[in-house]
Structures are given as structure tokens and as C-alpha cells.
Design an enzyme around this catalytic site. Sequence first.
Site, PDB file in Angstrom:
ATOM      1  N   GLU A   1      80.777   8.669  66.381  1.00 42.70           N
ATOM      2  CA  GLU A   1      79.637   9.086  65.543  1.00 42.70           C
ATOM      3  C   GLU A   1      79.817   8.749  64.071  1.00 42.70           C
ATOM      4  O   GLU A   1      78.863   8.792  63.306  1.00 42.70           O
ATOM      5  CB  GLU A   1      79.381  10.595  65.720  1.00 42.70           C
TER       6      GLU A   1
ATOM      7  N   SER B   1      55.594  23.187  47.351  1.00 44.57           N
ATOM      8  CA  SER B   1      56.447  23.175  46.155  1.00 44.57           C
ATOM      9  C   SER B   1      56.505  21.802  45.513  1.00 44.57           C
ATOM     10  O   SER B   1      56.987  21.646  44.402  1.00 44.57           O
ATOM     11  CB  SER B   1      57.868  23.588  46.546  1.00 44.57           C
ATOM     12  N   GLY B   2      56.038  20.789  46.242  1.00 46.41           N
ATOM     13  CA  GLY B   2      56.205  19.425  45.747  1.00 46.41           C
ATOM     14  C   GLY B   2      57.462  18.774  46.311  1.00 46.41           C
ATOM     15  O   GLY B   2      57.642  17.574  46.205  1.00 46.41           O
ATOM     16  N   GLY B   3      58.341  19.575  46.921  1.00 45.08           N
ATOM     17  CA  GLY B   3      59.542  19.044  47.570  1.00 45.08           C
ATOM     18  C   GLY B   3      59.169  18.337  48.876  1.00 45.08           C
ATOM     19  O   GLY B   3      58.048  18.478  49.370  1.00 45.08           O
TER      20      GLY B   3
ATOM     21  N   CYS C   1      86.894  13.539  71.641  1.00 42.31           N
ATOM     22  CA  CYS C   1      88.061  14.216  71.080  1.00 42.31           C
ATOM     23  C   CYS C   1      88.364  15.515  71.842  1.00 42.31           C
ATOM     24  O   CYS C   1      88.734  15.455  72.997  1.00 42.31           O
ATOM     25  CB  CYS C   1      87.842  14.433  69.577  1.00 42.31           C
ATOM     26  N   TYR C   2      88.153  16.669  71.235  1.00 41.92           N
ATOM     27  CA  TYR C   2      88.388  17.925  71.964  1.00 41.92           C
ATOM     28  C   TYR C   2      87.632  17.925  73.300  1.00 41.92           C
ATOM     29  O   TYR C   2      88.144  18.366  74.324  1.00 41.92           O
ATOM     30  CB  TYR C   2      87.925  19.113  71.109  1.00 41.92           C
TER      31      TYR C   2
ATOM     32  N   LYS D   1      66.532  15.635  58.104  1.00 40.25           N
ATOM     33  CA  LYS D   1      65.885  15.182  56.874  1.00 40.25           C
ATOM     34  C   LYS D   1      65.373  13.732  56.978  1.00 40.25           C
ATOM     35  O   LYS D   1      64.261  13.430  56.536  1.00 40.25           O
ATOM     36  CB  LYS D   1      66.884  15.291  55.717  1.00 40.25           C
TER      37      LYS D   1
ATOM     38  N   GLY E   1      86.617  19.315  67.996  1.00 44.69           N
ATOM     39  CA  GLY E   1      86.814  20.655  67.455  1.00 44.69           C
ATOM     40  C   GLY E   1      88.227  20.807  66.926  1.00 44.69           C
ATOM     41  O   GLY E   1      89.105  20.000  67.262  1.00 44.69           O
TER      42      GLY E   1
ATOM     43  N   ASP F   1      60.138  18.694  52.071  1.00 46.23           N
ATOM     44  CA  ASP F   1      59.889  19.414  53.314  1.00 46.23           C
ATOM     45  C   ASP F   1      58.512  20.078  53.328  1.00 46.23           C
ATOM     46  O   ASP F   1      57.748  19.930  54.284  1.00 46.23           O
ATOM     47  CB  ASP F   1      60.989  20.458  53.572  1.00 46.23           C
ATOM     48  N   SER F   2      58.194  20.810  52.248  1.00 46.05           N
ATOM     49  CA  SER F   2      56.882  21.480  52.271  1.00 46.05           C
ATOM     50  C   SER F   2      55.756  20.448  52.200  1.00 46.05           C
ATOM     51  O   SER F   2      54.692  20.647  52.781  1.00 46.05           O
ATOM     52  CB  SER F   2      56.765  22.530  51.158  1.00 46.05           C
ATOM     53  N   SER F   3      56.005  19.319  51.533  1.00 45.68           N
ATOM     54  CA  SER F   3      54.966  18.285  51.448  1.00 45.68           C
ATOM     55  C   SER F   3      54.680  17.673  52.821  1.00 45.68           C
ATOM     56  O   SER F   3      53.518  17.509  53.209  1.00 45.68           O
ATOM     57  CB  SER F   3      55.396  17.158  50.508  1.00 45.68           C
TER      58      SER F   3
ATOM     59  N   HIS G   1      86.197   8.932  67.276  1.00 43.61           N
ATOM     60  CA  HIS G   1      84.880   9.464  66.881  1.00 43.61           C
ATOM     61  C   HIS G   1      83.851   8.347  66.768  1.00 43.61           C
ATOM     62  O   HIS G   1      83.760   7.682  65.735  1.00 43.61           O
ATOM     63  CB  HIS G   1      85.000  10.226  65.563  1.00 43.61           C
TER      64      HIS G   1
END
Length: 520
Positions: free
Chosen positions: A178, A230-232, A86-87, A376, A59, A234-236, A176
Site C-alpha cells: 500500500e 463554510s466555503g471549505g 504483514c501481521y 478527501k 499491526g 467538504d461543506s461545499s 507493504h
Amino acid sequence: MMLDIHSEKILILDFGSQYTQLIARRVREAHVYCELHPFDMGLDEIKAFGAKGIILSGGPKSVYEAEAPQIAEELFDLSVPVLGICYGMQLMSRHFGGQVIAAGKREYGHAELLAEGTPGPLFAGFFVDGVSPVWMSHGDHVETMPQGFETVAHTTNAPVCAIQNVAKNLYGVQFHPEVNHTPRGEQLLDTFVWQICGCHGLWTPGQIIEDAITRIREQVGVEEVILGLSGGVDSSVAAALIHRAIGDQLTCVFVDNGLLRLGEGDQVMTTFGESLGVKVIRVNAEERFLSKLTGEADPEKKRKIIGNLFVDIFEEESKKLANAKWLAQGTIYPDVIESAGAKTGKAHNIKSHHNVGGLPDYMTLKLLEPLREMFKDEVRAVGEELGLPHRMVWRHPFPGPGLGVRILGEVKKEYCDILRQADAIYIEELYARGHYDKISQAFAVFLPVKSVGVMGDGRTYEYVVALRAVETKDFMTAGWYQMPYEDLAHISGRIINEVKGINRVAYDISSKPPATIEWE
Ligand code: XMP
């Protein structure tokens, strides 16, 4: 019987580091479910969460400041392994009586971590010949050791860069793990979740799907669901997943607004309607959209027109499906985090926001969001596992207002048709020349200005298209893609020769900021 994939989970408490989401993604890549929560989560909530391990993020603050974020410190007594980054490490050190001070020298960037003594279980294999390259980003460091801990490593600038209390399963790292710049960081996080926390890696695409199917069936029962396709990506993926769970109880509504890419409407119908057997209602609304957009040149007003009309049409269609009790949406985990984090003032509002104006309050419809826990990458992996075409799953993002914001100024059908052809050639060539997957987003933009050219013996006076290709991790900042000249030359040649109405092609060499990715 299958193990519940949520039975093993890691809690990540967020102190505001720019890398916190990355920690979560790394844990998920280790196939362990995790959730990100604000640092001030209450002790009872923490207990109820039932984590196998807790990670405290980095942070921007200093632990010794009056306003420094604090946690329910009893979490160190829960007999749950804790890793402070870290923090997070500084907070843990202070809790156990160590001293944290402003470093004489800030450390930012690559550093060499030098081992001390025996590394202990978290750091097994982390050092080679006593050294491990890491990524640092801090202005404070632990000066005197917390009680019960031992130092694992230091750098030439900071005396304490990794600490452990093996008996209590408490660990801290100043660097870090990550980020990719810490080469053995992923291994360290894997060791934490698997060895120290004892997780087994239940969070895999196959099991995520099984779990989601069970939950969708439990939630929905025999009721009906509608989803705006929508064809995107996520909705697909949401549609494919829900269809796998409840088959014909799902009806998708696909609004073709006339602002889509070449052949996109037909592709959506083929993939979902024909290949997967999903019930899809296609609404051909090109004329309605174009007539509402007539005479409007302002980008924000165009966005609002498109967003509002989409909502109206979706509402009209959903009224026809009187039995539907659920509205499904492709909300994913970063959306959930972002809306929770909006109160921290992180949200930016340079362009009116993104998901097509949002749907109205469907008082009577319940929300079904089967991707709510997924990043994603996970949505894509699930999509592929469900048999969606690779190209659909890995397609670049496409804005809700579509070509409406890629035609500068007023939108006309003629412009849409020209742009669709130019864009299709561009994208086809990016695939053919091996660029598509290296680019985060690429598209053509229509400029409604005419310039003079010459073709054969004749003078031409035609429109211009600009080609955009960007590389970005988060779409908040982006660099333009360094396309080889010969590829640009070939693409430009094809567009000018094949697309009637275009005699000039430009390549956009602006970064974001100060430009944005879309031109409007
Ligand atoms: P900008 O142009 O703001 O774009 O740099 C960042 C990302 O957001 C997408 N974008 C939109 N997506 N509705 C959407 O659904 C919109 O109105 C919109 N405007 C921009 C853009 O394509 C890029 O991925």
C-alpha cells in the site's frame, strides 16, 4: 439498469498499522468500494457485510503474544479471497499451522524480494527478472510454512515473504504493497481486487454521484434540508451534491464571521448563489464576533467564543427555517474512522477540536451526511465532477476559527483587514509561481508587535507578518516548505509595499512537532 456501486466491496480488518487507511485508499483508487473495520469484527457481521474480498492489515503486535489481536478465524472458510499484509500474513500463517518467530534482524525500509517457483495469479507481473523492490517494516517473520501454502518469495533476511494457497484464494505478503515505496504495490492490490476478487471498478466519481443522489432523494423525500456552508471543500461539495439531488429543498446558511480570507464571503455567494443556483442565506455577523472577542487574548478561549457564537447564530437561522427536518453535514470517511478509533486512544488534544465546536444536539433534526463514505481525494473528484471551481476544490484547509487564530492575542478589525491583504498577496504569488499545489497549507500570521523600518526618507513603526507554508500528508506532522529565496524576496517586497501597516515580513522555518501548523 445501473449496478449498485456497493454491490462489490472489500472488507479491511484493521490491526492498528499506521498504513491501514492507505490500504483503503489504494482499493478506492482501484475504483472498488471498501470499508475499514476493527480486527475483532464478529463472524456474523463479516458474513452480513458480503465482501468480495478481505484484507487483513499490518499491526504493531506479535501474533505469538498472549494479548495479540485475534480474528474470527472462520473467515478463512468463507470461500472469500483473503490477502494478509504483514501481521495479517503472520496471523494467516499461524492459523494454518505455520510458525512465526521474532526475526534475528528486524527489517525496516527498502528490500529486494526474490521470487521462488511460479509466481501465481496475484503476483503475475510483480517480479522482473525474479526481483521486486518492496517496503518492509517488521520484527517477526514466518519461519515454517503453513499447511497448503507455497512460498512465493523471500529476502536475504527473511525466508518467507510472500505466500499463497491458490486453490483457496488465500494470499499473504510480508511487505507493504500500500505504500509508494513499493513500486509495484498498487498493481498487486489492483490484481487482488480485480482478478482475484472479481470486482469491476464501479466506484467512480460519476457513479458515486448517481448513487448519492438516489440515496439523498430516498432519505429526504419531500422534506427540507439545511446546511452550514463554510466555503471549505467538504461543506461545499456536500452542498453541491445535495442541491443536485433535491434542488430548492436545500437551504444553506453561510455565517460570515468577519474572520474569513479576502473576498471569501463574496466568492461563496457567487459560486453557490449565482453559478449553481443554490439557496444561500448569508448572515453578516462580523460585528457580533468581533465584539465578543474584544479583550480576549487566550487562544483556546478565542476558539470557544468563535465556536459557540457560530452555533448560536446557526441555531437562530435554522429556527427561521421551520420546515427543515434535516441537518446536512460534510462529514467524510476519515472523520468517521477517527471517531470510531477515538476509543483506541489515538486522538490527540493539543488544540481544542477542530470543527467549530460541533453543532448542538438538534433533537428534531435528522442528520444527512452524503460524504460519509468518501476520502478527501474522492470528495475533491466529486466536487470537480459537479462543476465546482478547481481552486475551491483544491484549496488548502482553513481552520473554523479562521483569522481568529492567525492574529496572535486579541483580535481587532484593523488587524483582520491588514492580515487579509497580506495573506491574499502571499497566496496569489504562490499560485503565480507554481508553489500552491505543492504546499499542503500556506497562510500569513499577524503579529501584534511593532518594529522600526525605513521607507523613502521616513522612519516607519509598523506591524509584522509571518508567512507559513508546510508540507504534510496527515497534518499530524509537517515540514516547512523550502521556498526559493527569490520568491520569498518578491512576496515580502510586495507585502511591505502594498499593505499599509506592515513593514516587516518573516518566514516561519519551524516543523511540527515541536511547533504546530497554526500559530495559536
Ligand atoms: P495544528 O495547528 O494543530 O493544525 O498543527 C493542524 C491542522 O488543523 C487545522 N486547525 C484547525 N481547524 N479548527 C479547525 O477547523 C481549529 O480550531 C483548528 N486549529 C487547527 C490547521 O489549520 C491545520 O490544517
